[in-house]
Scaffold this active site. Structure first.
Site, PDB file in Angstrom:
ATOM      1  N   ARG A 106      37.735  21.762  66.096  1.00  0.00           N
ATOM      2  CA  ARG A 106      38.327  22.818  66.928  1.00  0.00           C
ATOM      3  C   ARG A 106      38.756  22.237  68.266  1.00  0.00           C
ATOM      4  NH1 ARG A 106      35.203  26.038  69.646  1.00  0.00           N
ATOM      5  NH2 ARG A 106      33.665  26.286  68.012  1.00  0.00           N
ATOM      6  N   TYR A 142      61.778  38.356  69.355  1.00  0.00           N
ATOM      7  CA  TYR A 142      60.935  38.438  68.174  1.00  0.00           C
ATOM      8  C   TYR A 142      60.034  39.681  68.273  1.00  0.00           C
ATOM      9  CZ  TYR A 142      57.686  37.113  64.534  1.00  0.00           C
ATOM     10  OH  TYR A 142      56.930  37.109  63.409  1.00  0.00           O
ATOM     11  N   ASP A 159      60.591  30.776  74.490  1.00  0.00           N
ATOM     12  CA  ASP A 159      60.360  30.632  73.054  1.00  0.00           C
ATOM     13  C   ASP A 159      61.555  29.855  72.512  1.00  0.00           C
ATOM     14  OD1 ASP A 159      60.317  30.942  70.281  1.00  0.00           O
ATOM     15  OD2 ASP A 159      59.331  32.893  70.395  1.00  0.00           O
ATOM     16  N   LYS A 190      59.193  27.589  61.575  1.00  0.00           N
ATOM     17  CA  LYS A 190      60.646  27.700  61.410  1.00  0.00           C
ATOM     18  C   LYS A 190      61.277  26.302  61.388  1.00  0.00           C
ATOM     19  CE  LYS A 190      59.351  31.989  61.710  1.00  0.00           C
ATOM     20  NZ  LYS A 190      59.412  32.769  62.913  1.00  0.00           N
TER      21      LYS A 190
HETATM   22  C1  LIG Z   1      58.540  33.587  63.681  1.00  0.00           C
HETATM   23  C2  LIG Z   1      58.655  33.645  65.155  1.00  0.00           C
HETATM   24  C3  LIG Z   1      57.522  33.795  65.968  1.00  0.00           C
HETATM   25  C4  LIG Z   1      56.141  33.995  65.392  1.00  0.00           C
HETATM   26  O1  LIG Z   1      55.686  32.873  64.731  1.00  0.00           O
HETATM   27  P1  LIG Z   1      54.691  32.888  63.462  1.00  0.00           P
HETATM   28  O2  LIG Z   1      54.605  31.469  63.094  1.00  0.00           O
HETATM   29  O3  LIG Z   1      55.307  33.767  62.436  1.00  0.00           O
HETATM   30  O4  LIG Z   1      53.398  33.466  63.958  1.00  0.00           O
HETATM   31  C5  LIG Z   1      57.706  33.778  67.329  1.00  0.00           C
HETATM   32  N1  LIG Z   1      58.929  33.651  67.887  1.00  0.00           N
HETATM   33  C6  LIG Z   1      60.038  33.520  67.142  1.00  0.00           C
HETATM   34  C7  LIG Z   1      61.366  33.388  67.806  1.00  0.00           C
HETATM   35  C8  LIG Z   1      59.947  33.519  65.753  1.00  0.00           C
HETATM   36  O5  LIG Z   1      61.051  33.402  65.022  1.00  0.00           O
END
Ligand SMILES: *Cc1c(COP(=O)(O)O)cnc(C)c1O
Length: 393
Positions: A48, A101, A173, A198
């Site tokens: 962890r 998101y 983000d 992604k």
């Molecule tokens: C998918 C996504 C998230 C969340 O991520 P997870 O891996 O699904 O928890 C946050 N921001 C954006 C822009 C995303 O496309």
């Protein structure tokens, strides 16, 4: 060794010192033997706190984002949660992108709200709107660019300046652009967050998230006399260890493997997306195409300055409205009907009731005639054939 793809392949990915294995092993272990009480071999005690596979991926992503420290989490949302809780205290305020998101909005408005964290959702492509929403209690300005699903472009340098004027941090983000196309810290952002699920992972086979921070001092109010650190990196490291939403070794191995080919994949994603976006503008069924690479996109010039390309996401509206958009999203063959994005395979979704279902009926709802494409790396002729068929079915 400073080129993007060189770093993607090598940073944090040195061969195993013991065996010479070219690919660092997956350290599938919870704990590490000590050579005496608290005498740690290589600094590892318990996974962890640190694990070599995770740390290698953290260094790799951090090098690409030009950050000071990187932290990997079990999902993008877990990464966001750690950063939010590292910085915010009861009474603090967050300025959040309205076109973003849905899960980020849910996290702030439903998980953090009971802890007296307030927020205002605004159009982050409009600096005046962001300024209008900021207050003396604003601690975070949290933006996505390109935005989701409308692919608006926010001015990162302008937002960094504005956030810092208010004593707030700018968090970006960077999931949609990926570090290959945009490095927010270079524009003054304090942290970049990712859903590594992604483009970073890139193969739709793993969930993950990450926070990469710039090297800045940041003081939060001590709680019960305890202050977990004075740099943003220390605060996030503390959350990662103490709250524990870490990414596991198998998952970070997959994310690291995907990240090595990010540049190659992004080039193909955006090559395809550019051609498809252009093609969509010629379709009589389509009323509007959202792609920052199109010259008439309102953020086109800003994107051209701030990004190294326009990415692989496209949204468009159908003239015939909601039912036509639904039908279209259900009619493609190669494009799979699915939430998520950024994998080598193409995905299609109907945002208003899929990715953005949790903001349906609110002021942040997205148009119901909108379809979103995550353009994969398949041959562009096959993309056009698939989309053409969906228009005529
Ligand atoms: C998918 C996504 C998230 C969340 O991520 P997870 O891996 O699904 O928890 C946050 N921001 C954006 C822009 C995303 O496309």
């Amino acid at each position: 060794m400073s080129g993007f793809t060189t770093l993607a392949v090598h940073a944090g990915q040195e061969p195993d010192r013991l065996t010479g294995a070219v690919i660092p092993p997956i350290y599938q272990t919870s704990t590490f033997v000590q050579d005496g009480i608290n005498v740690l071999r290589d600094g590892h005690e318990y996974s962890r706190g640190s694990n070599p596979t995770r740390n290698g991926f953290e260094q790799q992503l951090c090098a690409l984002e030009k950050g000071a420290s990187g932290f990997a989490f079990a999902s993008g949302i877990a990464a966001e949660d750690a950063l939010l809780r590292a910085v915010l205290r009861p009474g603090d305020h967050v300025v959040l992108g309205a076109d973003g998101y849905g899960g980020t909005n849910r996290l702030v408005s439903r998980v953090l709200a009971p802890w007296q964290v307030q927020h205002t959702a605004v159009d982050v492509t409009d600096l005046d709107a962001v300024r209008g929403a900021a207050t003396a209690r604003t601690r975070l300005v949290w933006v996505e660019t390109p935005t989701n699903p409308l692919l608006g472009i926010a001015d990162l340098a302008g937002l960094a300046e504005l956030a810092h004027e208010y004593g707030a941090l700018l968090v970006v983000d960077n999931t949609f652009a990926s570090p290959y196309l945009q490095r927010p810290l270079e524009f003054g952002a304090d942290a970049a967050v990712h859903s590594t699920t992604k483009y970073v992972g890139g193969h739709s086979d793993v969930l993950g998230g990450a926070v990469v921070v710039a090297d800045r001092e940041w003081h939060v109010e001590a709680v019960n006399g305890f202050s977990p650190g004075s740099t943003l990196a220390e605060l996030v490291a503390f959350q990662q260890f103490a709250a524990g939403a870490v990414a596991g070794p198998q998952d970070t191995y997959l994310a690291a493997r995907g990240l090595k080919t990010l540049a190659l994949r992004m080039e193909r994603h955006q090559h395809n997306a550019g051609q498809i976006a252009q093609w969509l503008t010629q379709r009589p069924e389509v009323s509007q195409v959202f792609y920052p690479g199109l010259p008439d996109h309102p953020g086109h010039e800003l994107a051209a300055r701030q990004m190294d390309g326009f990415g692989g996401m496209i949204s468009f509206r159908l003239r015939a409205g909601e039912a036509a958009a639904r039908r279209f999203a259900e009619s493609t063959q190669m494009y799979k009907l699915s939430v998520s994005l950024g994998g080598v395979e193409s995905l299609i979704c109907w945002p208003s009731q899929m990715t953005h279902g949790c903001v349906a009926g609110t002021e942040n709802a997205v148009p119901t005639d909108l379809v979103r494409l995550s353009v994969g790396i398949e041959d562009v002729e096959d993309h056009l054939e698939d989309l053409e068929l969906a228009f005529t079915s």
